[in-house]
Design a protein around this motif. Structure first.
Motif, PDB file in Angstrom:
ATOM      1  N   ARG A 111       0.829  -1.211   0.000  1.00 20.10           N
ATOM      2  CA  ARG A 111       0.000   0.000   0.000  1.00 20.10           C
ATOM      3  C   ARG A 111       0.866   1.264   0.000  1.00 20.10           C
ATOM      4  N   GLY A 112       1.927   1.323   0.759  1.00 19.27           N
ATOM      5  CA  GLY A 112       2.825   2.478   0.766  1.00 19.27           C
ATOM      6  C   GLY A 112       3.487   2.706  -0.574  1.00 19.27           C
ATOM      7  N   TRP A 113       3.904   1.673  -1.247  1.00 17.55           N
ATOM      8  CA  TRP A 113       4.585   1.776  -2.558  1.00 17.55           C
ATOM      9  C   TRP A 113       3.656   2.346  -3.596  1.00 17.55           C
ATOM     10  N   LEU A 114       2.396   1.971  -3.598  1.00 16.79           N
ATOM     11  CA  LEU A 114       1.443   2.483  -4.587  1.00 16.79           C
ATOM     12  C   LEU A 114       1.223   3.978  -4.403  1.00 16.79           C
ATOM     13  N   ALA A 115       1.163   4.487  -3.146  1.00 13.23           N
ATOM     14  CA  ALA A 115       0.975   5.923  -2.909  1.00 13.23           C
ATOM     15  C   ALA A 115       2.181   6.720  -3.380  1.00 13.23           C
ATOM     16  N   ARG A 116       3.385   6.215  -3.155  1.00 12.53           N
ATOM     17  CA  ARG A 116       4.605   6.941  -3.544  1.00 12.53           C
ATOM     18  C   ARG A 116       4.750   7.037  -5.047  1.00 12.53           C
ATOM     19  N   THR A 117       4.438   6.008  -5.797  1.00  8.03           N
ATOM     20  CA  THR A 117       4.580   6.048  -7.268  1.00  8.03           C
ATOM     21  C   THR A 117       3.631   7.088  -7.857  1.00  8.03           C
ATOM     22  N   HIS A 118       2.431   7.240  -7.336  1.00  5.22           N
ATOM     23  CA  HIS A 118       1.487   8.238  -7.833  1.00  5.22           C
ATOM     24  C   HIS A 118       2.044   9.638  -7.606  1.00  5.22           C
ATOM     25  N   TYR A 119       2.652   9.911  -6.450  1.00  2.00           N
ATOM     26  CA  TYR A 119       3.211  11.222  -6.145  1.00  2.00           C
ATOM     27  C   TYR A 119       4.362  11.557  -7.088  1.00  2.00           C
ATOM     28  N   LYS A 120       5.229  10.634  -7.382  1.00  2.00           N
ATOM     29  CA  LYS A 120       6.412  10.874  -8.246  1.00  2.00           C
ATOM     30  C   LYS A 120       5.985  11.247  -9.655  1.00  2.00           C
ATOM     31  N   ARG A 121       5.001  10.595 -10.214  1.00  2.00           N
ATOM     32  CA  ARG A 121       4.567  10.900 -11.569  1.00  2.00           C
ATOM     33  C   ARG A 121       4.056  12.344 -11.655  1.00  2.00           C
ATOM     34  N   THR A 122       3.321  12.756 -10.650  1.00  2.00           N
ATOM     35  CA  THR A 122       2.802  14.117 -10.646  1.00  2.00           C
ATOM     36  C   THR A 122       3.932  15.135 -10.608  1.00  2.00           C
ATOM     37  N   MET A 123       4.957  14.952  -9.775  1.00  7.18           N
ATOM     38  CA  MET A 123       6.092  15.863  -9.650  1.00  7.18           C
ATOM     39  C   MET A 123       6.875  15.963 -10.953  1.00  7.18           C
ATOM     40  N   GLN A 124       7.137  14.895 -11.652  1.00  5.58           N
ATOM     41  CA  GLN A 124       7.902  14.908 -12.913  1.00  5.58           C
ATOM     42  C   GLN A 124       7.194  15.749 -13.962  1.00  5.58           C
ATOM     43  N   ALA A 125       5.898  15.658 -14.030  1.00  2.25           N
ATOM     44  CA  ALA A 125       5.142  16.429 -15.022  1.00  2.25           C
ATOM     45  C   ALA A 125       5.271  17.921 -14.745  1.00  2.25           C
ATOM     46  N   ILE A 126       5.195  18.323 -13.473  1.00  4.46           N
ATOM     47  CA  ILE A 126       5.306  19.738 -13.118  1.00  4.46           C
ATOM     48  C   ILE A 126       6.688  20.270 -13.479  1.00  4.46           C
ATOM     49  N   ILE A 127       7.746  19.569 -13.189  1.00  2.00           N
ATOM     50  CA  ILE A 127       9.133  20.024 -13.476  1.00  2.00           C
ATOM     51  C   ILE A 127       9.343  20.164 -14.972  1.00  2.00           C
ATOM     52  N   TYR A 128       8.796  19.295 -15.774  1.00  2.00           N
ATOM     53  CA  TYR A 128       8.976  19.359 -17.211  1.00  2.00           C
ATOM     54  C   TYR A 128       8.340  20.632 -17.770  1.00  2.00           C
ATOM     55  N   LEU A 129       7.201  20.996 -17.252  1.00  2.00           N
ATOM     56  CA  LEU A 129       6.547  22.226 -17.724  1.00  2.00           C
ATOM     57  C   LEU A 129       7.379  23.442 -17.355  1.00  2.00           C
ATOM     58  N   GLN A 130       7.953  23.503 -16.168  1.00  2.00           N
ATOM     59  CA  GLN A 130       8.811  24.624 -15.788  1.00  2.00           C
ATOM     60  C   GLN A 130      10.016  24.747 -16.706  1.00  2.00           C
ATOM     61  N   CYS A 131      10.663  23.666 -17.055  1.00  2.00           N
ATOM     62  CA  CYS A 131      11.866  23.676 -17.915  1.00  2.00           C
ATOM     63  C   CYS A 131      11.517  24.244 -19.286  1.00  2.00           C
ATOM     64  N   CYS A 132      10.421  23.844 -19.848  1.00  2.00           N
ATOM     65  CA  CYS A 132      10.057  24.348 -21.185  1.00  2.00           C
ATOM     66  C   CYS A 132       9.842  25.856 -21.157  1.00  2.00           C
ATOM     67  N   PHE A 133       9.215  26.342 -20.139  1.00  2.00           N
ATOM     68  CA  PHE A 133       8.983  27.777 -20.056  1.00  2.00           C
ATOM     69  C   PHE A 133      10.295  28.530 -19.901  1.00  2.00           C
ATOM     70  N   ARG A 134      11.173  28.121 -19.077  1.00  2.00           N
ATOM     71  CA  ARG A 134      12.459  28.806 -18.872  1.00  2.00           C
ATOM     72  C   ARG A 134      13.302  28.798 -20.146  1.00  2.00           C
ATOM     73  N   ARG A 135      13.285  27.734 -20.940  1.00  2.00           N
ATOM     74  CA  ARG A 135      14.054  27.673 -22.188  1.00  2.00           C
ATOM     75  C   ARG A 135      13.567  28.741 -23.142  1.00  2.00           C
ATOM     76  N   MET A 136      12.296  28.910 -23.224  1.00  2.00           N
ATOM     77  CA  MET A 136      11.739  29.931 -24.114  1.00  2.00           C
ATOM     78  C   MET A 136      12.242  31.306 -23.700  1.00  2.00           C
ATOM     79  N   MET A 137      12.249  31.625 -22.392  1.00  2.00           N
ATOM     80  CA  MET A 137      12.712  32.922 -21.922  1.00  2.00           C
ATOM     81  C   MET A 137      14.188  33.115 -22.191  1.00  2.00           C
ATOM     82  N   ALA A 138      15.006  32.097 -22.108  1.00  2.00           N
ATOM     83  CA  ALA A 138      16.451  32.205 -22.340  1.00  2.00           C
ATOM     84  C   ALA A 138      16.754  32.508 -23.804  1.00  2.00           C
TER      85      ALA A 138
END
Length: 1822
Positions: A871-898
């Motif tokens: 049960r603990g492993w299933l909760a952690r995998t869901h959290y990690k997927r959400t975080m990776q998606a957010i970081i990818y969106l930030q990187c794309c925006f910063r590249r455009m500004m640079a």
């Protein structure tokens, strides 16, 4: 006693035998007077009845006792008769392999037909100076006796060598001459002794031939007079020849040859210089093929021809004369092939153009027609007319042969004359020794004129021999005052009268030759009419009228009369001689000049020359007719008379050569032939004369020592002479059987044997009594021992029985006790088993139930944990997927500004470029920008440090995060695996429940099987345990074996290592010995050179009146060591004054090689410097080109750098020019004298090289400084183009927008890149050079490795001995190369040291100048104004520095007082040891302190030369030599101790280290002093040897240290008539006293202890070697008792070593061969075990020495046994694999290599006081 009383039972006698001549037998019963038959027992085991002659009733000859058999002198035998002589010779020849035996004054030599090692240089040295009776018989002993008597009596000597053909006469004469040549040497440098020996090959080639009895038979007699001067050194020689056998030239019997020279010519016919002789094979010539045996086995005629030519050249016969001789000899061969054809019965012709005759005429240079005519015709002259008459074919053939014989005889005489001319000396002859090699008595089936002349000569010689023997016997009797009667001996004067008296055989023969029609038959009739029935010695054969018989002293000889007249006339046609005299070949008429002259004194003495009786014509003078009438017999008689006059005027010595068999078998003895020759040569006559008087002679002391056992205590008186008289009167009743002389007792034949019998009986009775007593004592001892043993056995048996009963009672009681306890044990054991089984069943059941409950609880707990984790492993995998998606969106925006920001920056950069073009010359802004750049650089550095810190922190955090991610990934994977496992586990649980039921059912069966398996495993374990124990035992045994093998391997390795180290030590000693021998030879040559120099000065510079001789100490060129004074170091500056050109110093090869090596080194250094300069130039050009490419930056700095570069270039050019000049100077002046150290060119070269090296060092430093400055400047403006932080770069760009600083930064970066690139390229080149050098080294190492592998492969193929030798050779070469490299490194270090010293001197001078300048700056007024006050200065005691100061002009006085005139005895007693050495070294120290190299060199050279002078002047004084050896070593040690080298300063005090030499390296002089010390040591050894040698034999061998141990055997004539009277005998105490004297003198002189040990070792080696050599050459010393004496003497010497603490000196080991020889004399010599013991014991003796001792072993008493021949052969078989030297004698002249271990002195130099007695007041202490 009567002779018949000796014929008792068991007495041994000799009886005649037709096969063995004499046979030994033993009497079976006593002989009684009147018996007609003797009962004998032969050695073969047969009994014989020997009938006595009824008329004479002579008893057979008695045999000598066994102890007398094999004696050196036949006259020492008690019974002197023919069988005794024959048996003694046979035993010595066959059993002992001794070929020489004395027979009174005669040396009997038996030809062994084998090369024996008894004629070497060591044997000659052993016999030199010895008395004749002291050593075993030898031809060298006879030669030494002749040489000694010539020197002592100043009377000429003769050695008469006789014997029949093949007996070895020529070889004996040759060895006698070799002895004289070796012992005496020559008085001049012309090598006369070599010429005397070189005459032998020539005379053998032209006078020797192969006969049926001898392969090298002399066919002529010769008498060689060897002349000596007043110092008894050979100065020349003269040869006379007798009766050359000319008939051999034209005729040879079957299996015989012509003279050797003809076959040598034919064997060398293919040589280019012999082609003109037109020779071929020996079978193609009539004169060389008649015998049918042209070859001799083992002889190479071509090689012999080379030896003959070499001998001719040595004797001064030129090549042209040699070719002339060969021409004449070849002509003789071609003349023999001339054939004749019969025209009729009275005439003959030669075929036209006959090839042999044409060749003969061409070689002889005569007219063909004329020679052809006179070979077939002869001229007859009458009173009125002369006419020519043809001759028959037979006469022509005889005339041809007569001509060939005549030519050969003339050539023989011509060669003898030229040999005599070559051997003639201009120095006046003081005395001579003649060696007569003449034919012995001959008798053949057909005896002719030659045998008649030979036997006539032997009759004359035998008469002279008999008279000499009789005269010696008479002198001996008169000397001892013995009444003597005339001894009847055979007088052969009647036989001589029959031959040579008026109307004798020769007279009648000459008379018949004068008769016109005289024939052999008419001469025979005259002989019958004159002498038959009138002379008892002349007989006529029964069946012949053409023969006669003469009874010679040796035998009857029948002579055939046929040919006597023709041989006596020796007719040659005069016309043929005239044709030869008219020859165009200049040498041929020389041969016939004798025909026209009177007989010269030399030709009269050489009877071998024949005169040609050619009938004269009218015109021929009467003198020639008279000359030709002399016959061969007349000439031979005259020459024989002259020979006898010569022999009678000298002291004769006789050598009789015996031929042992006719088949030339080695060491085979034919008794019949030997007896014939003994009778013929007069040996038996000598025996008969001796036996007729008193042959056995004893001194009173010898008689007393030998027969002391026959005397009672009351018979022994104080007077030995009276004691012997009293005893003899009781022992021998017949007083006629002995006589008492002044010093000796004389016995008749057989009396000594009787005394020996009495002595043996007395000793036998004493032995029996001793045996009886000892046997009784042994039996009594055995009985008492057995009694004690029986009692002991009884006691032990009774005790044993009692113990057995007690043991039985104890066992019974123990058995009942054991039964009780056993029964109790069995019951208790059953109970315990049952109880234990019950407890086990309960425990197993309870455990099973508890385990089931535990498993159930565990499963429930694990299921809960698994649910939680999933049960603990299933909760952690869901959290990690959400975080990776957010970081990818930030990187794309910063590249455009640079990207937007980047476009803005590019636009701004373009505007900056335009701005930069508009503002290019703004220098002030550039300077401001430069400052800003510097500030920014500082900021940049700080930021970079922060950035690095941040990067480190970031890296550590990222590493932690990465680790956490990896751990989470692992846990995720584990969770996945765990879920899968949960499902599988659930399935397995179901399966396990099913399986549990099955397992329960199977468990029962498994338990049953387990019980069975358990039982089986228990059995298996027990068997395995047993096997394990066995394996352990085997392992232990194997381990033990491995340990033993390891031990054995280590021992073998250690043994091999020890052997290899010993071998290396031996090799080192050999090298050292070789070097010291060379040094000894060099010193000998140097002395010889000095002597010759003095002789030359005496001969050339005759002193004028008033001329004053200069002091010998002022000589400046007396030693080869003066070259060291010319040895200047590299810093030598002051040039020497040039000497006159007449005084050219001889070139020293070692110096020349060193200079040559130095020149090559300088050339290499020069080449290296040239390469360095070229490389520098290239770098400079390259840097210059780069400078030109650069844009102008900083004008002032660039100008400064260009000036520096120009200066460097000018300096380089200057250095280049100087090197070119040096190269030219070396190429122009390449001679070793110019480039030698001290020469001007050498000094210029060294100065310029040093200056160049210094300048180069300075320039290198300057270049390095400039390079570092450039690099620092470039680094200062170098931008750091790291783009790590974009924000910082943006700020910098913003700051530089309005300032044109970017261009300057870009240019600086570009220049920096170029500089770095150039540096990288230079580093790359240097790395490539280093890599190339390393490749070269690798290649050389590979080659060395391959070479080593090849050497290893070659060594493995070699045998072990050669392998060791090769490896040692390789190791020696490797060490030599390493030594050379180390020497080169040492020289380089010396150069640097000298250079530094020079720099220190320069700095010291500069400091001194500065101090002087400072003193000058002080004003004079200041000095004057200061008041001068009187001060009391306390006198301080002077602190001496251990130096002695002397003026240069006082050097000769110093050397004279300290060395030349110093008395060693006073110095050794009163002063400290080594004082002269200390004084000399202190003088050297002062010269070194003054830095005066001339003074040092001069003092050392004078010291060395003066020591040599002292040793040359007083070299025979032991004290002087010892004194200067110790002082030379001390001087050498001082030079080492104070040299400043660390290896020699370890034992110095601090004060002594202060006294070290500072300016000069005297290593070269140390080597010179070491060589001088070696020479002094060798001279000391020679002085020791000269002092000890007379004592050794007498003290170690002859003197009886233990009285009564060795019995004296009967001695022969030689021992009594020693050529030198006794000078007082030496004893062992004399040797020990002398050793004590030597040791005390060496200790007084302060000689090094190690050096004393080496001297003592050498002394003991001399004692051992001389003693052993004499033992090996003296048969009388090889006995058991003498072995005991030697062992005792050696033990005394060892005791002396212990007293002196010298046992570790190695002296005892040098006596090991002598000790083993003494042991060999004492051990048993019978069985194979004895042989094995001897072989293992005598490891220090060679095989030849062991066999020689066994052969010489002689029993002194009858109880000792001789060594059997089979035992000696067993020893030889066992020792055949031993590889040792074949040399018999030890080298008594061998000197061990000496070493001088460093021995520092603890004496302080400053404390040494110089005594006033030395006269050195002109020296001052410093």
């Amino acid at each position: 006693m009567a002779a018949s009383e000796l014929y008792t039972k068991f007495a041994r006698v000799w009886i005649p035998d037709p096969e063995e001549v004499w046979k030994s037998a033993e009497l079976l019963k006593d002989y009684k007077p009147g018996d007609k038959v003797l009962l004998l027992h032969l050695e073969e085991g047969k009994d014989l009845e020997y009938r006595l002659d009824p008329k004479t009733k002579e008893l057979p000859h008695l045999r000598n006792p066994d102890i007398l058999v094999g004696e050196n002198d036949l006259t020492a035998l008690s019974y002197l008769h023919e069988p005794a002589v024959l048996h003694n010779l046979r035993v010595r020849f066959i059993d002992s392999k001794l070929i020489y035996t004395y027979c009174g004054i005669v040396l009997v030599a038996i030809n062994p037909y084998e090369q024996l090692p008894i004629y070497g240089e060591d044997i000659i040295n052993a016999y030199s100076g010895q008395n004749m009776g002291d050593m075993d018989p030898h031809i060298f002993a006879v030669a030494e006796e002749a040489y000694k008597q010539m020197a002592r009596d100043e009377r000429n000597q003769s050695i008469i060598v006789s014997g029949e053909s093949g007996a070895g006469k020529t070889v004996s004469a040759k060895y006698a001459m070799r002895y004289f040549a070796t012992v005496s040497g020559s008085a001049s440098e012309a090598n006369v002794e070599e010429k005397v020996l070189a005459s032998n090959p020539i005379m053998e080639s032209i006078g020797n031939a192969k006969t049926t009895r001898n392969d090298n038979s002399s066919r002529f007699g010769k008498y060689i007079e060897i002349g000596f001067d007043k110092r008894y050194r050979i100065i020349g020689a003269n040869m006379r020849t007798y009766l050359l056998e000319k008939s051999r030239v034209v005729f040879q019997a079957e299996e015989e040859r012509n003279y050797h020279i003809f076959y040598q010519l034919c064997a060398s016919a293919k040589l280019p210089e012999f082609k003109m002789l037109r020779l071929g094979n020996a079978d193609s010539f009539h004169y060389t093929k008649q015998g049918g045996s042209p070859m001799i086995e083992g002889v190479d005629d071509a090689k012999e021809m080379a030896h003959t030519r070499q001998a001719c050249s040595l004797l001064g016969i030129s090549e042209s004369y040699q070719m002339g001789i060969f021409r004449i000899l070849a002509g003789i061969l071609h003349l023999g092939n001339v054939g004749f054809a019969s025209r009729d019965s009275d005439s003959c012709t030669i075929p036209p153009k006959h090839e042999p005759l044409i060749t003969f005429c061409d070689l002889m240079g005569v007219d063909y027609e004329e020679m052809c005519h006179w070979l077939c015709h002869r001229k007859l002259a009458t009173a009125t007319e002369t006419y020519i008459k043809p001759i028959s074919k037979l006469q022509a053939t005889n005339a041809r042969d007569a001509l060939a014989k005549h030519i050969y005889a003339k050539l023989f005489s011509w060669i003898v004359d030229h040999v005599n001319q070559a051997l003639h000396s201009a120095v006046k002859q003081h005395s001579f020794i003649g060696v007569l090699d003449i034919y012995g008595f001959e008798t053949f089936e057909i005896n002719s004129f030659e045998q008649f002349c030979i036997n006539y000569a032997n009759e004359k010689l035998q008469q002279q021999f008999n008279m000499h023997v009789f005269k010696l016997e008479q002198e001996e009797y008169m000397k001892e005052q013995i009444p003597w009667t005339l001894i009847d001996f055979y007088d052969n004067q009647p036989c001589i009268n029959l031959i040579e008296s008026k109307l004798g055989i020769l007279d009648l023969l000459d008379e018949e030759c004068k008769m016109p029609k005289g024939t052999d038959d008419t001469w025979a009739q005259k002989l019958y009419n004159t002498h038959l029935n009138k002379c008892a010695l002349f007989e006529k054969p029964r069946m012949s009228n053409k023969a006669f018989i003469i009874k010679h002293f040796a035998d009857k000889v029948e002579y055939q009369c046929e040919g006597f007249l023709e041989k006596n006339k020796d007719t040659v046609f005069e016309e043929q001689i005239n044709v030869l005299k008219s020859s165009k070949f200049k040498m041929l008429p020389e041969l016939f000049q004798d025909d026209e002259k009177a007989i010269s004194p030399t030709s009269a003495t050489s009877s071998g020359r024949t005169r040609v009786p050619v009938k004269p014509t009218k015109s021929r003078p009467g003198q020639m007719a008279k000359e030709h009438k002399k016959t061969v017999g007349h000439q031979f008689r005259n020459s024989l008379h002259l020979l006898m006059e010569t022999l009678n005027a000298t002291t004769p010595h006789y050598v009789r050569c015996i031929k042992p068999n006719d088949f030339k078998f080695p060491f085979t003895f034919d008794e019949k032939r030997a007896v014939q020759q003994l009778r013929a040569c007069g040996v038996l006559e000598t025996i008969r004369i001796s036996a007729a008087g008193f042959p056995s002679r004893w001194t009173y002391q010898e008689f007393f020592s030998r027969y002391r056992v026959l005397m009672k205590q009351k018979d022994v008186l104080g007077d030995r002479k009276q004691t012997c008289k009293n005893v003899l009167e009781k022992l021998i009743l017949d007083k006629d059987k002995y006589q008492f002389g002044k010093t000796k007792i004389f016995f008749r034949a057989g009396q000594v044997a009787y005394l020996e019998k009495l002595r043996a009986d007395k000793l036998r009775a004493a032995c029996i009594r001793i045996q009886k007593t000892i046997r009784g004592w042994l039996l009594r001892k055995k009985y008492l021992c057995m009694q004690r043993a029986a009692i002991t056995v009884q006691r032990y048996v009774r005790g044993y029985q009692a113990r057995c009963y007690a043991k039985f009672l104890r066992r019974t009681k123990a058995a009942t006790t054991i039964q009780k306890y056993w029964r109790m044990y069995v019951v208790r054991r059953k109970y315990k088993i049952r109880r234990a089984a019950t407890i086990v069943l309960q425990s197993y059941l309870r455990g099973y139930l508890a385990r089931n409950r535990y498993r159930k609880i565990l499963r429930e707990h694990k299921a809960v944990i698994i649910q939680k984790r999933v049960r603990g492993w299933l909760a952690r995998t869901h959290y990690k997927r959400t975080m990776q998606a957010i970081i990818y969106l930030q990187c794309c925006f910063r590249r455009m500004m640079a990207k937007r920001e980047l476009k803005k920056l590019k636009i701004e950069a373009r505007s900056v470029e335009r701005y930069k073009k508009l503002h290019i010359g703004m220098e002030n802004k550039i300077m401001q920008l430069q400052r800003k750049v510097d500030e920014q650089n500082k900021d940049y550095k700080c930021l970079m440090e922060k950035l690095t810190n941040l990067e480190g922190v970031y890296n550590s955090e990222t590493e932690k995060l990465r680790n956490d991610v990896e751990r989470l990934q692992l846990s995720e994977e584990e969770a996945k695996v765990a879920t899968g496992r949960v499902l599988s586990l659930q399935e397995e649980i179901a399966k396990l429940r099913k399986d549990l039921e099955q397992t329960r059912s199977e468990k029962k069966s498994i338990e049953e099987r387990a019980d069975k398996y358990k039982q089986e495993t228990e059995q298996l374990v027990s068997t395995l345990k047993e096997e394990n124990t066995l394996l352990k035992q085997e392992k232990e045994t194997l381990n033990h074996l491995i340990v033993e093998q390891a031990k054995e391997m280590t021992e073998t390795m250690e043994r091999k290592l020890v052997e290899e180290t010993k071998q290396l030590e031996l090799d080192l000693n050999d090298e050292r010995l070789r070097y010291q021998n060379l040094l000894n030879e060099f010193s000998r040559l140097e002395e010889r050179y000095d002597d010759l120099k003095e002789e030359m000065t005496l001969m050339l510079n005759v002193p004028k009146p008033g001329h004053k001789r200069t002091d010998s100490t002022h000589s400046s060129n007396e030693s080869e060591y003066t070259f060291s004074s010319e040895f200047a170091e590299t810093e030598d500056i002051a040039p020497r004054t040039e000497e006159p050109s007449e005084k050219k110093v001889p070139l020293d090869m070692s110096l020349f090689l060193k200079l040559q090596k130095r020149v090559t080194e300088l050339e290499q250094e020069k080449q290296i410097m040239q390469d360095e300069l070229d490389r520098k130039e290239e770098q400079m050009f390259r840097s210059k080109a780069k400078e030109e490419e650069r844009p102008p930056i900083r004008g002032a700095e660039l100008e400064y750098e260009s000036l520096k570069r120009q200066e460097l270039e000018s300096e380089n050019k200057k250095l280049k020019n100087e090197l070119n000049e040096l190269r030219k100077a070396l190429s122009e002046k390449s001679a070793p004298e110019v480039t030698a150290p001290g020469a001007p060119a050498y000094r210029v070269l060294m100065e310029q090289l040093t200056s160049v090296s210094e300048e180069l060092d300075v320039r290198k430093e300057e270049v390095l400084i400039l390079r570092s400055q450039l690099v620092s400047q470039k680094e200062a403006i170098q931008p750091k183009n790291t783009m790590t932080d974009s924000t910082i770069l943006l700020e910098d760009v913003q700051k530089m927008k309005d300032k044109g600083e970017i261009a300057q930064a870009y240019i600086g970066l570009k220049e920096t890149n170029r500089l770095l690139e150039s540096q990288l390229q230079s580093q790359k080149r240097s790395h490539e050079n280093e890599a190339e050098a390393l490749r070269g080294e690798i290649q050389s190492l590979k080659e060395e490795n391959n070479r080593q592998q090849q050497l290893l492969a070659q060594n493995l193929q070699l045998p072990p001995e050669a392998r060791i030798e090769a490896s040692l050779q390789h190791e020696i070469t490797r060490l030599t190369n390493e030594n050379l490299d180390l020497m080169e490194q040492l020289e380089k270090q010396d150069k640097t040291v000298r250079k530094l010293k020079k720099q220190l001197k320069v700095f010291a001078k500069k400091i001194g100048e500065l101090e002087v300048g400072q003193m000058e700056n002080i004003s004079p007024g200041q000095i004057i104004d200061e008041p001068i006050r009187p001060v009391n200065i306390p006198r301080k005691e002077k602190d001496f520095q251990g130096m002695l100061e002397y003026k240069r002009e006082d050097e000769q006085k110093l050397v004279k007082n300290l060395i030349l005139e110093l008395k060693p005895r006073g110095v050794a007693v009163n002063l400290i040891p080594g004082l002269p050495a200390y004084i000399l070294f202190m003088c050297v120290r002062h010269a070194d302190y003054l830095n005066d190299d001339q003074k040092v060199r001069s003092l050392l050279t004078s010291t060395i030369n003066s020591i040599k002078k002292v040793l040359k002047k007083r070299g025979d004084d032991f004290e002087t030599v010892s004194f200067w050896l110790s002082n030379t070593c001390r001087f050498l040690h001082c030079l080492k101790q104070y040299s400043g080298e660390e290896g020699f300063m370890k034992h110095n005090t601090s004060r002594q280290n202060e006294h070290c030499l500072t300016n000069f390296d005297l290593a070269e002089y140390r080597q010179v002093l070491s060589d001088l010390a070696i020479q002094i040591y060798q001279q000391l050894v020679r002085v020791l040897e000269n002092i000890l040698q007379p004592m050794i034999v007498s003290g170690m061998l002859e003197h009886e240290t233990i009285q009564g141990v060795s019995g004296v055997k009967p001695t022969g004539l030689r021992k009594r008539t020693s050529s030198i009277a006794d000078e007082g005998t030496y004893t062992l105490d004399s040797i020990l006293r002398q050793l004590n004297s030597f040791h005390s003198v060496m200790c007084q002189h302060g000689m090094d202890p190690e050096l004393i040990k080496q001297v003592v070792k050498q002394m003991f080696y001399i004692v051992g070697a001389i003693t052993l050599n004499n033992l090996l050459l003296r048969k009388d010393m090889c006995s058991w008792s003498k072995g005991m004496q030697i062992r005792y003497n050696v033990s005394q010497l060892e005791e002396w070593l212990r007293d002196k603490n010298l046992m570790n000196s190695g002296a005892k080991e040098t006596l090991e061969p002598l000790i083993q020889a003494a042991q060999l004399l004492q051990v048993k010599k019978k069985t194979d075990d004895d042989a094995e013991a001897i072989c293992s014991m005598c490891n220090a003796l060679t095989t030849a020495q062991i066999v020689k001792v066994l052969n010489l072993y002689t029993p002194v008493n009858e109880f000792e046994e001789r060594v059997s021949v089979s035992f000696i052969r067993t020893i030889q078989m066992r020792l055949r694999d031993r590889k040792d030297s074949p040399q018999l004698l030890m080298d008594a002249k061998h000197i061990f290599p000496v070493t001088f271990p460093f021995n520092p002195s603890s004496l302080a130099l400053e404390t040494i006081q110089i005594p006033a007695s030395l006269g050195l007041g002109f020296i001052a202490r410093v």
